[in-house]
Design an enzyme around this catalytic site. Structure first.
Site, PDB file in Angstrom:
ATOM      1  N   LYS A   1      75.963  51.056  44.051  1.00 33.54           N
ATOM      2  CA  LYS A   1      75.019  49.939  44.211  1.00 33.54           C
ATOM      3  C   LYS A   1      74.497  49.473  42.844  1.00 33.54           C
ATOM      4  O   LYS A   1      74.304  48.283  42.613  1.00 33.54           O
ATOM      5  CB  LYS A   1      73.850  50.368  45.103  1.00 33.54           C
ATOM      6  CG  LYS A   1      74.243  50.600  46.558  1.00 33.54           C
ATOM      7  CD  LYS A   1      74.475  49.274  47.254  1.00 33.54           C
ATOM      8  CE  LYS A   1      74.790  49.463  48.724  1.00 33.54           C
ATOM      9  NZ  LYS A   1      74.906  48.191  49.445  1.00 33.54           N
TER      10      LYS A   1
ATOM     11  N   PHE B   1      75.642  43.005  53.690  1.00 37.25           N
ATOM     12  CA  PHE B   1      75.156  44.295  54.197  1.00 37.25           C
ATOM     13  C   PHE B   1      76.271  45.319  54.366  1.00 37.25           C
ATOM     14  O   PHE B   1      76.010  46.424  54.812  1.00 37.25           O
ATOM     15  CB  PHE B   1      74.493  44.110  55.579  1.00 37.25           C
ATOM     16  CG  PHE B   1      73.297  43.212  55.538  1.00 37.25           C
ATOM     17  CD1 PHE B   1      72.055  43.709  55.200  1.00 37.25           C
ATOM     18  CD2 PHE B   1      73.409  41.866  55.836  1.00 37.25           C
ATOM     19  CE1 PHE B   1      70.944  42.879  55.154  1.00 37.25           C
ATOM     20  CE2 PHE B   1      72.302  41.024  55.797  1.00 37.25           C
ATOM     21  CZ  PHE B   1      71.065  41.538  55.455  1.00 37.25           C
TER      22      PHE B   1
ATOM     23  N   ILE C   1      71.232  47.078  59.955  1.00 36.82           N
ATOM     24  CA  ILE C   1      70.369  46.087  59.297  1.00 36.82           C
ATOM     25  C   ILE C   1      70.919  44.675  59.507  1.00 36.82           C
ATOM     26  O   ILE C   1      70.183  43.744  59.836  1.00 36.82           O
ATOM     27  CB  ILE C   1      70.196  46.420  57.795  1.00 36.82           C
ATOM     28  CG1 ILE C   1      69.589  47.821  57.637  1.00 36.82           C
ATOM     29  CG2 ILE C   1      69.308  45.386  57.110  1.00 36.82           C
ATOM     30  CD1 ILE C   1      69.467  48.321  56.213  1.00 36.82           C
TER      31      ILE C   1
ATOM     32  N   TYR D   1      77.018  57.014  45.753  1.00 36.54           N
ATOM     33  CA  TYR D   1      76.425  55.903  46.507  1.00 36.54           C
ATOM     34  C   TYR D   1      75.479  55.095  45.603  1.00 36.54           C
ATOM     35  O   TYR D   1      75.594  53.876  45.481  1.00 36.54           O
ATOM     36  CB  TYR D   1      75.684  56.435  47.747  1.00 36.54           C
ATOM     37  CG  TYR D   1      74.840  55.397  48.421  1.00 36.54           C
ATOM     38  CD1 TYR D   1      75.415  54.207  48.875  1.00 36.54           C
ATOM     39  CD2 TYR D   1      73.463  55.583  48.603  1.00 36.54           C
ATOM     40  CE1 TYR D   1      74.634  53.223  49.486  1.00 36.54           C
ATOM     41  CE2 TYR D   1      72.690  54.617  49.209  1.00 36.54           C
ATOM     42  CZ  TYR D   1      73.274  53.444  49.645  1.00 36.54           C
ATOM     43  OH  TYR D   1      72.504  52.478  50.241  1.00 36.54           O
TER      44      TYR D   1
ATOM     45  N   SER E   1      76.783  54.104  53.158  1.00 34.95           N
ATOM     46  CA  SER E   1      75.452  54.384  52.611  1.00 34.95           C
ATOM     47  C   SER E   1      74.984  55.834  52.770  1.00 34.95           C
ATOM     48  O   SER E   1      73.796  56.094  52.767  1.00 34.95           O
ATOM     49  CB  SER E   1      74.438  53.445  53.277  1.00 34.95           C
ATOM     50  OG  SER E   1      74.444  53.677  54.663  1.00 34.95           O
TER      51      SER E   1
END
Ligand code: UDP
Length: 332
Positions: free
Chosen positions: A145, A73, A12, A141, A77
């Site tokens: 976040k 970024f 990304i 995960y 993930s």
């Protein structure tokens, strides 16, 4: 205007870096190349190979470059990996982000765009998933976040920090020119795995395993919302302009708003490529909710964001162009 892109050599981040360049900004990439590719970033872009856990490096970086906004970024993930190695995820995704936020505070950088995820919502109680959906992560995960979102909220209330958090659903696709795309050393994502199974690279052909056929969905396989990588990058550009023009801290869900089952994705890939995907059927993968589809109404209304690649075939077509042109990925 200089924008720090942390993790700018990842999938990304590298698209974001390119879009920033194209739109007249000056990206500065910080990446430790643990999963990213140097070759995915244009040579003319300032590239710093290093870690956000290094306070001296960050101090120097902010002193040398007049950074206006930080886009973050760099994170691990993979849900399964996070269950196996939670410490790795909390260290990299939480502790290291705190280092970054501290260095920003010291340097007086007050605008931040954060890569968040649909995984903060856990098993959906309602689909499509809007911003008011309860946050109940079911793996490290998602927790990592969600913790940063909580920290950002507190920090923003207590300081001059303004941030936008974008909760991605399934990012997919490549550059329409075929020159950039997904290249993970250990590929686990559905679309690249399907397309790689179709490429005869002279190695043993691998079939695609469908993880679970007994979900409560129309065909029994998991449903996901696939958003093209350039539409995702464009949403970041709008968030960037919003923060630059004084916008207050906010969070947005980011997907196409349409769900496709694993079998539908396979069918679409067969339509695009004209080849038959070698499929086997396996057990459910742990940590996979049955359906994840975004309610993206908030970002559409707030930023007038509109996905350009709104058909699955189009998204897969761009990914196929990349994988078939560069079957071994980036040359580094
Ligand atoms: N999936 C699958 N086989 C694979 C990889 C993925 O059936 O080899 C399924 C997975 O269970 C999920 C969907 O494809 O329902 C998308 O998975 P991916 O890993 O691409 O993204 P995630 O939804 O985990 O972010």
């Amino acid at each position: 205007m200089k924008i720090l892109v942390v993790g700018g050599a990842g999938y990304i981040g590298s698209f974001m870096t390119r879009v920033l360049q194209e739109q007249g900004y000056e990206p500065v990439v910080l990446d430790n190349l643990s999963t990213g590719h140097r070759a995915s970033v244009d040579k003319v872009v300032t590239f710093i190979n290093g870690n956000i856990s290094d306070p001296n490096l960050l101090k120097d970086l902010f002193k040398t470059h007049a950074i206006e906004v930080v886009m973050h970024f760099s994170a691990f993930s993979l849900v399964g990996e996070s269950i196996q190695a939670p410490l790795l995820y909390y260290r990299n995704n939480v502790a290291n982000t705190l280092h970054l936020l501290s260095a920003m505070a010291d340097a007086g950088v007050e605008k931040f765009i954060f890569s968040s995820t649909a995984a903060i919502f856990g098993n959906p109680v309602e689909v499509p998933i809007t911003e008011s959906h309860p946050k109940n992560p079911i793996n490290p995960y998602g927790h990592s976040k969600n913790m940063i979102e909580r920290i950002l909220e507190d920090l923003s209330a207590a300081s001059g920090l303004r941030y936008v958090s974008l909760r991605y659903f399934n990012a997919a696709g490549g550059h329409p020119a075929g020159t950039m795309g997904e290249d993970h050393r250990n590929e686990t994502h559905l679309i690249p795995l399907i397309l790689k199974s179709l490429l005869d690279t002279g190695k043993e052909k691998k079939s695609l395993t469908v993880f679970g056929t007994d979900y409560n969905t129309t065909d029994g396989t998991c449903v996901r919302d696939y958003i093209h990588i350039l539409d995702l990058a464009q949403a970041h550009m709008l968030a960037l302009k919003y923060l630059i023009s004084g916008g207050v801290s906010d969070c947005f869900n980011l997907g196409n708003g349409k769900g496709f089952s694993v079998l539908e994705v396979i069918k679409a890939a067969e339509n695009v490529t004209g080849r038959k995907v070698p499929v086997t059927y396996g057990e459910r993968r742990s940590g996979d909710p049955a359906v994840l589809v975004a309610g993206s109404g908030k970002i559409i209304d707030a930023f007038n964001w509109k996905p350009e690649f709104d058909s699955l075939e189009e998204i897969i077509g761009t990914a196929w162009k990349w994988h078939s042109s560069f079957p071994e990925g980036y040359n580094d």
